[in-house]
Design an enzyme around this catalytic site. Structure first.
Site, PDB file in Angstrom:
ATOM      1  N   ASP A 173      67.739 120.975  -5.594  1.00 15.07           N
ATOM      2  CA  ASP A 173      68.490 120.255  -6.634  1.00 15.07           C
ATOM      3  C   ASP A 173      69.729 119.552  -6.094  1.00 15.07           C
ATOM      4  OD1 ASP A 173      70.078 122.394  -6.024  1.00 15.07           O
ATOM      5  OD2 ASP A 173      70.139 123.248  -8.036  1.00 15.07           O
ATOM      6  N   GLY A 174      69.950 119.620  -4.790  1.00 15.79           N
ATOM      7  CA  GLY A 174      71.086 118.909  -4.188  1.00 15.79           C
ATOM      8  C   GLY A 174      72.282 119.798  -3.908  1.00 15.79           C
TER       9      GLY A 174
ATOM     10  N   GLN B 132      90.327 103.538  -1.303  1.00 19.34           N
ATOM     11  CA  GLN B 132      90.983 103.629  -2.620  1.00 19.34           C
ATOM     12  C   GLN B 132      92.410 104.128  -2.369  1.00 19.34           C
ATOM     13  OE1 GLN B 132      89.219 102.693  -5.391  1.00 19.34           O
ATOM     14  NE2 GLN B 132      91.059 102.866  -6.641  1.00 19.34           N
TER      15      GLN B 132
ATOM     16  N   HIS C 279      95.609 101.284   4.125  1.00 15.61           N
ATOM     17  CA  HIS C 279      96.532 100.198   4.477  1.00 15.61           C
ATOM     18  C   HIS C 279      97.799 100.209   3.655  1.00 15.61           C
ATOM     19  CE1 HIS C 279      94.018  97.894   7.079  1.00 15.61           C
ATOM     20  NE2 HIS C 279      93.023  97.982   6.223  1.00 15.61           N
TER      21      HIS C 279
ATOM     22  N   ASP D 243      89.214  89.788   7.392  1.00 21.11           N
ATOM     23  CA  ASP D 243      90.165  89.701   6.278  1.00 21.11           C
ATOM     24  C   ASP D 243      91.559  90.049   6.809  1.00 21.11           C
ATOM     25  OD1 ASP D 243      90.253  92.533   6.408  1.00 21.11           O
ATOM     26  OD2 ASP D 243      88.736  92.748   4.848  1.00 21.11           O
TER      27      ASP D 243
ATOM     28  N   LYS E  98      89.960  86.935   2.677  1.00 23.30           N
ATOM     29  CA  LYS E  98      88.878  87.484   1.841  1.00 23.30           C
ATOM     30  C   LYS E  98      89.431  87.848   0.470  1.00 23.30           C
ATOM     31  CE  LYS E  98      87.331  91.863   2.265  1.00 23.30           C
ATOM     32  NZ  LYS E  98      86.724  93.044   2.898  1.00 23.30           N
TER      33      LYS E  98
ATOM     34  N   ARG F 222      88.236  89.887  -2.972  1.00 21.11           N
ATOM     35  CA  ARG F 222      87.180  90.714  -3.557  1.00 21.11           C
ATOM     36  C   ARG F 222      87.442  90.887  -5.042  1.00 21.11           C
ATOM     37  NH1 ARG F 222      83.408  94.546  -1.387  1.00 21.11           N
ATOM     38  NH2 ARG F 222      84.373  94.674   0.665  1.00 21.11           N
TER      39      ARG F 222
ATOM     40  N   SER G 266      80.018  98.461   5.537  1.00 19.79           N
ATOM     41  CA  SER G 266      79.334  99.225   4.492  1.00 19.79           C
ATOM     42  C   SER G 266      78.127  98.413   4.016  1.00 19.79           C
ATOM     43  CB  SER G 266      80.301  99.558   3.355  1.00 19.79           C
ATOM     44  OG  SER G 266      79.611 100.241   2.339  1.00 19.79           O
ATOM     45  N   THR G 267      78.331  97.533   3.034  1.00 23.55           N
ATOM     46  CA  THR G 267      77.196  96.692   2.617  1.00 23.55           C
ATOM     47  C   THR G 267      76.922  95.584   3.640  1.00 23.55           C
ATOM     48  OG1 THR G 267      78.643  95.131   1.482  1.00 23.55           O
ATOM     49  CG2 THR G 267      77.797  96.991   0.187  1.00 23.55           C
TER      50      THR G 267
HETATM   51  C1  R5P Z   1      87.824  96.557   3.568  1.00 24.27           C
HETATM   52  O1  R5P Z   1      88.946  96.188   3.392  1.00 24.27           O
HETATM   53  C2  R5P Z   1      87.316  97.139   4.843  1.00 24.27           C
HETATM   54  O2  R5P Z   1      88.210  96.959   5.898  1.00 24.27           O
HETATM   55  C3  R5P Z   1      85.973  96.545   5.205  1.00 24.27           C
HETATM   56  O3  R5P Z   1      86.114  95.177   5.492  1.00 24.27           O
HETATM   57  C4  R5P Z   1      85.007  96.689   4.079  1.00 24.27           C
HETATM   58  O4  R5P Z   1      85.151  97.932   3.464  1.00 24.27           O
HETATM   59  C5  R5P Z   1      83.600  96.525   4.543  1.00 24.27           C
HETATM   60  O5  R5P Z   1      82.750  96.691   3.454  1.00 24.27           O
HETATM   61  P1  R5P Z   1      81.465  95.800   3.271  1.00 24.27           P
HETATM   62  O6  R5P Z   1      80.646  95.938   4.515  1.00 24.27           O
HETATM   63  O7  R5P Z   1      80.764  96.395   2.073  1.00 24.27           O
HETATM   64  O8  R5P Z   1      81.894  94.398   3.002  1.00 24.27           O
END
Ligand code: R5P
Length: 288
Positions: free
Chosen positions: A32-33, A93, A128, A168, A191, A193, A220-221
């Site tokens: 169940d995790g 965050q 940051h 960014d 950048k 977002r 990440s993505t």
């Molecule tokens: C954001 O400020 C981080 O430094 C990365 O640029 C960001 O989290 C990368 O996430 P993703 O690959 O989803 O764009």
């Protein structure tokens, strides 16, 4: 001190560099995790480490394993625990962006503080918008620079007149660091977002026809890097190396064949060419 952690290559190599034994944290997961880390021997003084993989990336399980292991070790008689976190989840965050949101980076540190942890050694964490030393009083976050590990790895590359690109503004400090041994120029993209949808828009100009290193803390993505790569295409960049400390790869990413991707091994993934364990051992031996 003894190292306690799962039996992964990362932990074995780290134990080797720390010149100490690895006591296994068995990672049991129920259907169940639910989880139950099992530690058969509780040394008096422990360096506790856990690991993540881009395959089934699960930062919540990783954090709960730390939390349960700390309680488990203490109940078994461990007196001192220092945490090594190859990746510090929730560090993006690092403030409350929208009313009512949880300040998760702070809460994570508070949870560890409440568990009696005083020192965390984490590899390149985002935070940051906060000064790491005083984000949560009573707990010290020690930075192990995964960016320095990437930079040192890249020095073996014969790149003529490279340009280092920060995808960014937040990445500028990392790009500057990577640029140092090459004496390279740094270009910083802009950048934006959307905090609701996560959609990003990147703008900026770079000199034409250059060899490029794009440097960031994490992929990440892949959205951030992909936008930077589009700009490299527009400005006819030659060889492009993408380097990031943490390779999360939360979505499948298709890379053009002339793009080389390099990450460290803080998160096990197919591009983890740079080993940060010697650096962690070095920082730990200086500060403990
Ligand atoms: C954001 O400020 C981080 O430094 C990365 O640029 C960001 O989290 C990368 O996430 P993703 O690959 O989803 O764009």
């Amino acid at each position: 001190m003894k190292l306690v952690g799962p039996k992964t290559d990362f932990c074995s190599t780290l134990a080797h560099h720390l010149k100490c034994d690895l006591v296994e944290m068995e990672r049991r997961r129920f259907p169940d995790g639910e989880i139950n880390p099992r530690i058969l021997k509780a040394p008096k003084e422990v360096i506790l480490v856990n690991t993540l993989s881009s395959l089934n990336f699960d930062p919540n399980k990783y954090l709960l394993e730390y939390i349960f292991s700390i309680k488990n070790l203490k109940e078994q008689g461990t007196e001192k625990i220092v945490l090594i976190m190859p990746y510090l989840p929730y560090s993006r965050q690092d403030e409350v962006f929208r009313k009512g949101e949880s300040f998760t980076s702070k809460y994570i540190l508070e949870i560890f503080k409440d568990l009696g942890i005083k020192d965390i050694f984490a590899v390149t964490f985002h935070l940051h918008r906060q000064r790491t030393a005083d984000l949560v009083e009573g707990i010290t976050l020690h930075d192990v620079s995964g960016v320095d590990a990437l930079r040192d790895y890249l020095t073996s590359y014969k790149l003529e007149n490279p340009l280092v690109v920060a995808p960014d503004e937040e990445a500028e400090k990392w790009a500057q660091r990577v640029a140092e041994p090459f004496n390279a120029d740094v270009a910083v993209l802009e950048k934006k977002r959307d905090t609701t949808t996560g959609e990003i828009e990147t703008t900026g100009k770079i000199p034409e026809g250059r060899n490029v290193i794009i440097a960031d803390d994490m992929i990440s993505t892949g959205g951030t890097i992909k936008k930077a790569l589009d700009i490299c295409k527009t400005f006819k960049s030659k060889k492009v190396i993408v380097c990031a400390v943490h390779g999360i790869f939360s979505k499948p990413i298709t890379w053009d064949k002339d793009v080389e991707v390099i990450t460290t091994n803080t998160i096990e993934n197919p591009y983890a060419k740079v080993d940060v364990t010697p650096l962690i051992a070095e920082v730990l031996s200086q500060k403990l």
